[in-house]
Design an enzyme around this catalytic site. Structure first.
Site, PDB file in Angstrom:
ATOM      1  N   HIS A  18       2.616  -5.363  -1.650  1.00  0.00           N
ATOM      2  CA  HIS A  18       2.347  -3.934  -1.445  1.00  0.00           C
ATOM      3  C   HIS A  18       3.556  -3.230  -0.830  1.00  0.00           C
ATOM      4  CE1 HIS A  18      -0.404  -0.491  -0.557  1.00  0.00           C
ATOM      5  NE2 HIS A  18       0.457  -0.304   0.436  1.00  0.00           N
ATOM      6  N   GLU A  19       4.081  -3.801   0.238  1.00  0.00           N
ATOM      7  CA  GLU A  19       5.206  -3.147   0.914  1.00  0.00           C
ATOM      8  C   GLU A  19       6.469  -3.174   0.061  1.00  0.00           C
ATOM      9  OE1 GLU A  19       4.430  -1.391   3.320  1.00  0.00           O
ATOM     10  OE2 GLU A  19       2.448  -2.270   3.634  1.00  0.00           O
ATOM     11  N   HIS A  22       6.370  -0.444  -2.486  1.00  0.00           N
ATOM     12  CA  HIS A  22       6.622   0.886  -1.923  1.00  0.00           C
ATOM     13  C   HIS A  22       8.083   1.316  -2.113  1.00  0.00           C
ATOM     14  CE1 HIS A  22       3.065   2.632  -0.358  1.00  0.00           C
ATOM     15  NE2 HIS A  22       2.843   1.757   0.609  1.00  0.00           N
TER      16      HIS A  22
END
Length: 555
Positions: A18-19, A22
Site C-alpha cells: 500500500h505505502e 502511494h
C-alpha cells in the site's frame, strides 16, 4: 515467528505494498485538497487488494475485504457517523481517515474496473498517469480519465462519491415448472433504517448468472436491458428483468458474484435455493455468502419466534458439517465455511429498529449448539487425520492454509465441550510450533474450556514477559471473552505493568478488542460494560483524543 502470526505477515505484506503504491497514487499524483482523499486512499487500497489477490488467493482475499467492509464501513453508513466517500466538510481532519474513505473508496474503484473490464481499466489508469503525473487532482479528474480512455461517460459514478448510505437491490424470481420458464427481476429499493437514505439511480454493476440444481449454467439473454457483459448488468433507477425458457430443471439466479458492488441484496430465495447456490455456484464469494445468508435468515426467524427457523438452522448446520471431510475444497476456504459466519454487526444492519440484544445472544448460543451437534465429532475425526506441519515455519500459502484449517477444526470440535475435545485443544497449545497455532488453541481454550482457561491465560502471560507485541495478542484474547466475570480480568489487565494508555497499540490491543469484538460484554444490561469502556475513554481522551474518538465508533 516467535512474535508474529500468519495474519501479521499477510498484513505487513499488504501495508508495504500500500505505502509503496502511494508513490504513484498519492505522491506523484496527489490530492488538490483534503476532500479528494478518497481518490488517493481508495485507489491505493484497491491496488494493494489486487496485489494481495495476485500474490495469494484471489477468492480468499475478496472474502476478507468484503468482511472488513461489512464490519467497519457498513455500520458507519447505518449510524450517526454516516458520510460520503468525499465529504464536503469536516470539523477535525484526523477524523477524515475512515472506513468509508478507504474501504468504500476502494469499492467504487473496483466497480469502475468491473464496468470497464481489465483492459479498459488499464487503459484508463495509463491515461490518468500520463495526464496527471506531478499534478494535484480531484475525483472528477480520475473518473474523467477512465472514461476518456474508453470513450465512455462515467460521470454518473460520481454520485457514489457524493452520497452516503448503502444501496439496496431487490431480487425477485419465479420458476414456472410446467412452462419450463424462469423470470428474474432486479430493481433498486429505497433503503430503510439508515441514518442517511442514499438516492436511487446510481449505476450499480452487478455480476449475475443462472444455475440449475445440477450446477449447469444458463446465459443471460442478449436482449436483457442493461447487459454490458455476458454476466454483467448495470442497474440504475429502472428495474431490469429477463426470462429464460425451455428449462428442464429448477433454476436459481446467482446475483452479486464477486461482490461486484457494495450493496445489500434483498431476495426471496428459499433455503433450498440458497443451498443449491452453496453446493453448485462457481463464484467462491457467492457460494460463501449463500450459506451465510441462509444462516442469517434462520437466525432472524428464530429471533422472531418462527417455529420452522430452528429446523432450518439444523439443516444448514448439517450441510456445513458435510464439508468437514471434503477433500476437493481448499483448506483455507473450508476453514471459513465450517464455522458460524453471521456477525453481530450484520444482524444489527439486517434487523431494523431497537435490537433485542439478549435475544440475539441467546440465538447465537443456540446456533453454536446446533453446529456442535452436527459437527464436533466429525471435526475431531478430521483433526486426527490432518498431518502436523513438520517443516520449519513459513508464511507460505500451503502452511497458512493448513494452520487456518486446523485452528477452525480445533474450535469446532470443542463446541460440545467434551473432555476429549478439550484435551485435544490443550495438547495443541502445548505442542504448538508457531504462534498462530498456539494463539488459535489459546483462543479456543479461553472461550470453551471454562475449567482451564485462567491457567492457560496465565501460562501465556508468562511467555509474554516484557514483549509488547505478544502482550497485545494476549490482551486481545482476554478482551474477547464474553461472559460477565471477564470484566474483572479486563480491570486486572488494565493494571498490568505492560499496559499503558500512552501507547496506542496497547490501547487498541485491549480496549479496542473489547469494544469492537465483544458486543455481549460491552452491552451488558446492567451497564457495567459501558462503565468499563467509558472510564478507559475518559483517561484516554486526556492523553490521545484521536485514538479515543476512533474507539468511540464502536458505539
Amino acid at each position: 515467528p516467535a512474535t508474529a502470526t500468519d495474519a501479521n505477515y499477510l498484513l505487513i505484506e499488504s501495508v508495504v505494498a500500500h505505502e509503496y503504491f502511494h508513490n504513484w497514487t498519492g505522491n506523484r499524483i496527489t490530492c488538490r485538497d483534503w476532500f479528494q482523499l478518497c481518490v488517493k486512499e481508495g485507489l491505493t487500497v484497491y491496488r494493494d487488494q489486487e496485489f494481495t489477490s495476485d500474490l495469494r488467493s484471489r477468492p480468499l482475499t475478496r472474502l476478507d475485504t468484503v468482511a472488513r467492509l461489512k464490519a467497519q464501513q457498513w455500520p458507519e453508513d447505518h449510524g450517526p457517523l454516516a458520510h460520503p466517500p468525499r465529504p464536503d466538510h469536516y470539523k477535525e481532519i484526523s477524523n477524515f481517515y475512515t472506513a468509508t474513505v478507504y474501504e468504500k473508496g476502494a469499492e467504487i474503484v473496483r466497480m469502475l474496473a468491473t464496468r470497464l473490464g481489465k483492459e479498459g481499466f488499464r487503459a484508463g489508469m495509463d491515461l490518468y498517469r500520463a495526464r496527471h503525473d506531478n499534478q494535484a487532482i480531484t475525483v472528477e479528474d480520475f473518473v474523467l480519465a477512465l472514461g476518456d480512455a474508453n470513450d465512455e461517460d462515467l460521470s454518473a459514478f460520481l454520485a457514489w462519491y457524493r452520497e452516503s448510505g448503502t444501496p439496496v437491490v431487490a431480487l425477485r424470481h419465479d420458476y414456472n415448472k410446467q412452462a419450463g420458464r424462469l423470470t428474474v427481476e432486479v430493481k433498486p429499493l429505497p433503503p430503510e433504517g439508515q441514518a442517511v437514505t442514499p438516492k436511487v439511480g446510481k449505476p450499480i454493476p452487478l455480476r449475475i448468472g443462472v444455475i440449475d440444481e445440477a450446477g449447469q449454467e444458463y446465459p443471460i439473454p442478449a436482449t436483457t436491458s442493461g447487459l454490458i457483459g455476458h454476466d454483467l448488468i448495470e442497474l440504475t433507477d429502472k428495474p431490469i428483468s429477463f426470462t429464460i425458457d425451455k428449462l428442464t430443471r429448477p433454476c436459481v439466479p446467482a446475483l452479486l458474484r464477486g461482490f461486484s458492488a457494495p450493496v445489500q441484496i434483498r431476495s426471496e430465495l428459499t433455503l433450498e435455493e440458497q443451498l443449491i447456490l452453496f453446493r453448485h455456484e462457481r463464484d467462491p464469494y457467492l457460494r460463501f455468502d449463500s450459506i451465510r445468508q441462509a444462516e442469517q435468515n434462520a437466525m432472524i426467524g428464530m429471533l422472531q419466534g418462527e417455529k420452522s427457523a430452528e429446523d432450518d438452522y439444523r439443516l444448514i448446520a448439517a450441510t456445513m458439517a458435510e464439508l468437514i471431510s471434503c477433500k476437493e475444497t481448499g483448506l483455507a476456504f473450508l476453514a471459513r465455511l465450517i464455522l458460524p459466519k453471521v456477525t453481530f454487526e450484520e444482524l444489527q444492519i439486517a434487523i431494523p429498529g431497537v435490537l433485542p440484544l439478549d435475544r440475539i445472544f441467546e440465538v447465537q448460543d443456540k446456533v453454536k449448539q446446533f453446529i456442535a451437534e452436527a459437527s464436533s465429532e466429525l471435526a475431531r475425526a478430521r483433526l486426527g487425520n490432518e498431518k502436523l506441519i513438520e517443516e520449519p515455519y513459513s508464511p507460505s500459502d500451503v502452511q497458512i492454509d493448513q494452520r487456518s484449517f486446523r485452528n477452525s477444526l480445533l474450535r469446532l470440535q470443542a463446541f460440545d465441550h467434551s473432555p476429549s475435545g478439550l484435551e485435544l485443544v490443550r495438547a495443541a497449545y502445548r505442542d504448538a510450533k508457531s504462534l498462530t497455532e498456539r494463539l488459535g488453541a489459546l483462543s479456543t481454550i479461553a472461550h470453551e474450556d471454562l475449567a482451564e482457561r485462567d491457567n492457560f491465560l496465565s501460562e501465556f502471560r508468562g511467555r509474554v514477559g516484557s514483549n509488547g507485541l505478544l502482550f497485545d495478542k494476549w490482551a486481545g484474547i482476554v478482551a474477547s471473552i464474553d461472559d460477565e466475570p471477564n470484566l474483572g480480568r479486563l480491570e486486572q489487565a488494565v493494571k498490568d505493568p505492560l499496559f499503558a494508555s500512552t501507547n496506542p497499540n496497547r490501547v487498541y490491543g485491549l480496549i479496542g478488542a473489547f469494544a469492537f469484538r465483544n458486543p455481549r460484554l460491552l452491552h451488558l444490561s446492567d451497564g457495567s460494560g459501558y462503565a468499563f469502556f467509558f472510564e478507559a475513554l475518559e483517561r484516554l481522551n486526556v492523553i490521545n483524543p484521536q485514538v479515543a474518538s476512533r474507539l468511540m465508533t464502536a458505539l
